[in-house]
Scaffold this active site. Structure first.
Site, PDB file in Angstrom:
ATOM      1  N   ASN A 210      52.544  12.863 -11.301  1.00  0.00           N
ATOM      2  CA  ASN A 210      51.972  14.210 -11.185  1.00  0.00           C
ATOM      3  C   ASN A 210      52.954  15.224 -11.766  1.00  0.00           C
ATOM      4  OD1 ASN A 210      53.812  15.161  -8.998  1.00  0.00           O
ATOM      5  ND2 ASN A 210      52.871  13.415  -7.964  1.00  0.00           N
ATOM      6  N   PRO A 306      52.508   4.064   1.441  1.00  0.00           N
ATOM      7  CA  PRO A 306      52.770   4.506   2.816  1.00  0.00           C
ATOM      8  C   PRO A 306      52.919   6.017   2.857  1.00  0.00           C
ATOM      9  CG  PRO A 306      54.699   3.422   1.852  1.00  0.00           C
ATOM     10  CD  PRO A 306      53.580   3.268   0.869  1.00  0.00           C
ATOM     11  N   VAL A 309      56.187  11.063   5.170  1.00  0.00           N
ATOM     12  CA  VAL A 309      56.501  12.094   6.167  1.00  0.00           C
ATOM     13  C   VAL A 309      55.906  11.717   7.531  1.00  0.00           C
ATOM     14  CG1 VAL A 309      54.594  13.730   5.745  1.00  0.00           C
ATOM     15  CG2 VAL A 309      56.844  14.606   6.350  1.00  0.00           C
ATOM     16  N   PHE A 325      54.759  19.518   3.384  1.00  0.00           N
ATOM     17  CA  PHE A 325      54.071  20.487   2.547  1.00  0.00           C
ATOM     18  C   PHE A 325      52.613  20.052   2.439  1.00  0.00           C
ATOM     19  CE2 PHE A 325      56.812  23.478   0.126  1.00  0.00           C
ATOM     20  CZ  PHE A 325      58.016  23.184   0.758  1.00  0.00           C
TER      21      PHE A 325
HETATM   22  O1  PMT Z   1      58.089  20.324  -7.421  1.00  0.00           O
HETATM   23  P1  PMT Z   1      57.561  21.702  -7.803  1.00  0.00           P
HETATM   24  O2  PMT Z   1      57.127  21.764  -9.246  1.00  0.00           O
HETATM   25  O3  PMT Z   1      58.520  22.796  -7.418  1.00  0.00           O
HETATM   26  O4  PMT Z   1      56.231  21.969  -6.955  1.00  0.00           O
HETATM   27  C1  PMT Z   1      56.294  22.094  -5.581  1.00  0.00           C
HETATM   28  C2  PMT Z   1      55.199  21.256  -4.885  1.00  0.00           C
HETATM   29  C3  PMT Z   1      53.828  21.848  -5.211  1.00  0.00           C
HETATM   30  C4  PMT Z   1      55.269  19.793  -5.310  1.00  0.00           C
HETATM   31  C5  PMT Z   1      55.524  21.303  -3.356  1.00  0.00           C
HETATM   32  O5  PMT Z   1      55.660  22.604  -2.971  1.00  0.00           O
HETATM   33  C6  PMT Z   1      54.445  20.650  -2.537  1.00  0.00           C
HETATM   34  O6  PMT Z   1      53.422  21.203  -2.199  1.00  0.00           O
HETATM   35  N1  PMT Z   1      54.739  19.362  -2.212  1.00  0.00           N
HETATM   36  C7  PMT Z   1      53.791  18.459  -1.512  1.00  0.00           C
HETATM   37  C8  PMT Z   1      52.847  17.897  -2.513  1.00  0.00           C
HETATM   38  C9  PMT Z   1      51.924  16.890  -1.864  1.00  0.00           C
HETATM   39  O7  PMT Z   1      52.025  15.736  -2.147  1.00  0.00           O
HETATM   40  O8  PMT Z   1      51.127  17.373  -0.961  1.00  0.00           O
HETATM   41  P2  PMT Z   1      50.069  16.502  -0.114  1.00  0.00           P
HETATM   42  O9  PMT Z   1      49.186  17.511   0.511  1.00  0.00           O
HETATM   43  O10 PMT Z   1      49.454  15.435  -0.958  1.00  0.00           O
HETATM   44  O11 PMT Z   1      50.993  15.788   0.968  1.00  0.00           O
HETATM   45  C10 PMT Z   1      51.213  16.338   2.253  1.00  0.00           C
HETATM   46  C11 PMT Z   1      52.582  15.968   2.755  1.00  0.00           C
HETATM   47  O12 PMT Z   1      52.677  14.560   2.920  1.00  0.00           O
HETATM   48  C12 PMT Z   1      53.720  16.362   1.833  1.00  0.00           C
HETATM   49  O13 PMT Z   1      54.811  16.756   2.625  1.00  0.00           O
HETATM   50  C13 PMT Z   1      54.044  15.064   1.086  1.00  0.00           C
HETATM   51  O14 PMT Z   1      55.418  14.997   0.710  1.00  0.00           O
HETATM   52  C14 PMT Z   1      53.749  14.033   2.175  1.00  0.00           C
HETATM   53  N2  PMT Z   1      53.327  12.737   1.680  1.00  0.00           N
HETATM   54  C15 PMT Z   1      52.171  12.579   0.971  1.00  0.00           C
HETATM   55  C16 PMT Z   1      51.768  11.306   0.582  1.00  0.00           C
HETATM   56  C17 PMT Z   1      52.569  10.198   0.924  1.00  0.00           C
HETATM   57  N3  PMT Z   1      52.237   8.969   0.548  1.00  0.00           N
HETATM   58  N4  PMT Z   1      53.709  10.374   1.590  1.00  0.00           N
HETATM   59  C18 PMT Z   1      54.097  11.603   1.990  1.00  0.00           C
HETATM   60  O15 PMT Z   1      55.154  11.770   2.619  1.00  0.00           O
END
Ligand code: PMT
Length: 406
Positions: A210, A306, A309, A325
């Site tokens: 991504n 997996p 977080v 996030f």
């Molecule tokens: O890196 P930049 O260009 O500065 O951009 C910042 C960002 C947009 C990447 C950052 O601010 C952000 O939003 N990061 C989380 C992106 C994401 O994967 O969001 P999500 O809604 O899909 O995941 C929710 C949370 O679960 C996040 O904390 C993610 O790290 C975590 N996650 C998701 C999937 C997974 N398999 N494991 C995880 O830990």
């Protein structure tokens, strides 16, 4: 690398005899690695030329509130948002009075009102003007609003008087500014942060990933290190230079990130999942480059990665604060709240990734920091300022938090 390295410092020089020291301040800030832009008030230009400041800062200077060329490039709101810190040096009695009134009738006062960044003023004026109750009243108002007053010094003045009102020497101003970026909020704490994308191999040359640049996660790492924490930064492949005093653990795939997080997080006080982790990976990665077969489509079977977080939040020896996030394009708050609950997080940072100003790769962000009982909107600012705000809002919960029940 010092505290000012890579900081965006906006130096606003107002019209007083000490304006020439503003040039020395710009030189010193640049020497310490800051990225400096300069506002010159109309009065300041009587004392020092824009060309001098342009040469010292390496950037065009800014003077007019309504300037067609500036508005097309970096107008007053952009300048206000660009800054990590605004310093007005010298700050004349007139500028201090106008700041106290909240005026917005020139570029300097407008930017001071419009910026989400901290504002500092280094006063310089005649000792009688400094002592005047009107000036002191104005200063009290500025201090009450959180504006940092640096100096003044006392001694012989340009007008021949002796007393307080001399601009503090530029090196002392630079040191006071650097303190803005240092806090002891996380002294003795261990913070583990994930940052950047994960890369999921399809074959030796192709992958799923991504657009995460890692900027948000790296800004958090820096903010935590500046707040005195020991920081472990588990980072997907990015091109950023890691901040000083941070242990970097490079990983490629979500599985590698998960394993590193499990190794590091059980001793941590805070875990922050800023990485954009791929939800899925190819079921298998071909050992050789896949060949194209003419006329045939290819289906790649994906399996779930997996949830890192959530796994950290479920650890028996869980960090006191687990923060995730939520990158969303619709129903930002509702989806973020649901994710916080489902993943067992203390806080979630809701990130609207449909907005190009705050999305992947941008230097700026605007987020909502949400817990079970709190919600804070952090308006558009540099990712560094956003990171520092997040840390200052969550740090006081350390020690008094219990794992969230979800
Ligand atoms: O890196 P930049 O260009 O500065 O951009 C910042 C960002 C947009 C990447 C950052 O601010 C952000 O939003 N990061 C989380 C992106 C994401 O994967 O969001 P999500 O809604 O899909 O995941 C929710 C949370 O679960 C996040 O904390 C993610 O790290 C975590 N996650 C998701 C999937 C997974 N398999 N494991 C995880 O830990």
């Amino acid at each position: 690398m010092g505290l000012l390295h890579q900081r965006h410092i906006l130096v606003a020089i107002s019209g007083g005899i000490a304006a020439y020291k503003g040039a020395e301040l710009v030189r010193l800030l640049k020497k310490q690695g800051a990225v400096v832009r300069v506002i010159l008030s109309r009065g300041a230009k009587e004392f020092i030329t824009p060309l001098t400041l342009q040469a010292l800062s390496g950037e065009p200077t800014h003077s007019e509130l309504l300037d067609e060329t500036a508005e097309a490039g970096m107008g007053h709101i952009e300048l206000a948002r660009w800054a990590d810190l605004v310093v007005i040096a010298p700050g004349t009695a007139d500028v201090i009075a106008r700041l106290a009134q909240g005026r917005a009738d020139d570029l300097l006062t407008t930017v001071a009102l419009a910026t989400p960044a901290p504002v500092a003023v280094a006063p310089a004026m005649n000792q009688q003007m400094w002592a005047n109750e009107a000036t002191q009243d104005n200063l009290r108002q500025l201090v009450g609003r959180g504006i940092q007053i640096i100096g003044p010094d006392a001694g012989e003045q340009a007008c021949g008087d002796v007393g307080p009102g001399r601009l503090l020497e530029p090196d002392a101003i630079a040191s006071a500014l650097a303190e803005n970026f240092e806090s002891r909020l996380l002294e003795g704490k261990h913070v583990v942060i994930t940052a950047g994308p994960t890369v999921e191999a399809i074959d030796p040359v192709r992958y799923l990933s991504n657009h995460s640049s890692g900027k948000m996660g790296y800004a958090l790492a820096r903010a935590c290190a500046d707040a005195g924490a020991r920081v472990t930064l588990i980072t997907g492949p990015v091109t950023l230079t890691p901040p000083n005093r941070v242990d970097r653990v490079p990983v490629t795939s979500a599985i590698e990130m998960h394993d590193a997080a499990m190794r590091c997080a059980s001793n941590a006080d805070i875990f922050i999942g800023a990485a954009a982790v791929a939800d899925y990976r190819p079921e298998s990665s071909a050992p050789e480059k896949l060949k194209k077969t003419a006329g045939e489509n290819r289906v790649i079977s994906l399996v779930q990665n997996p949830d890192i977080v959530a796994a950290v939040a479920a650890l028996a020896q869980r960090p006191a604060l687990v923060i995730g996030f939520a990158a969303e394009t619709t129903e930002l708050i509702a989806h973020a709240r649901e994710k916080r609950h489902r993943k067992g997080l203390d806080y979630i940072v809701a990130n609207d990734v449909s907005d190009p100003e705050t999305t992947f790769g941008s230097d700026q962000n605007a987020v909502h920091l949400i817990s079970e009982h709190e919600a804070h909107y952090l308006p558009l600012a540099t990712k560094q300022v956003i990171a520092e705000r997040i840390i200052s809002l969550v740090a006081h919960h350390l020690g008094s938090t219990s794992p969230t029940s979800g």
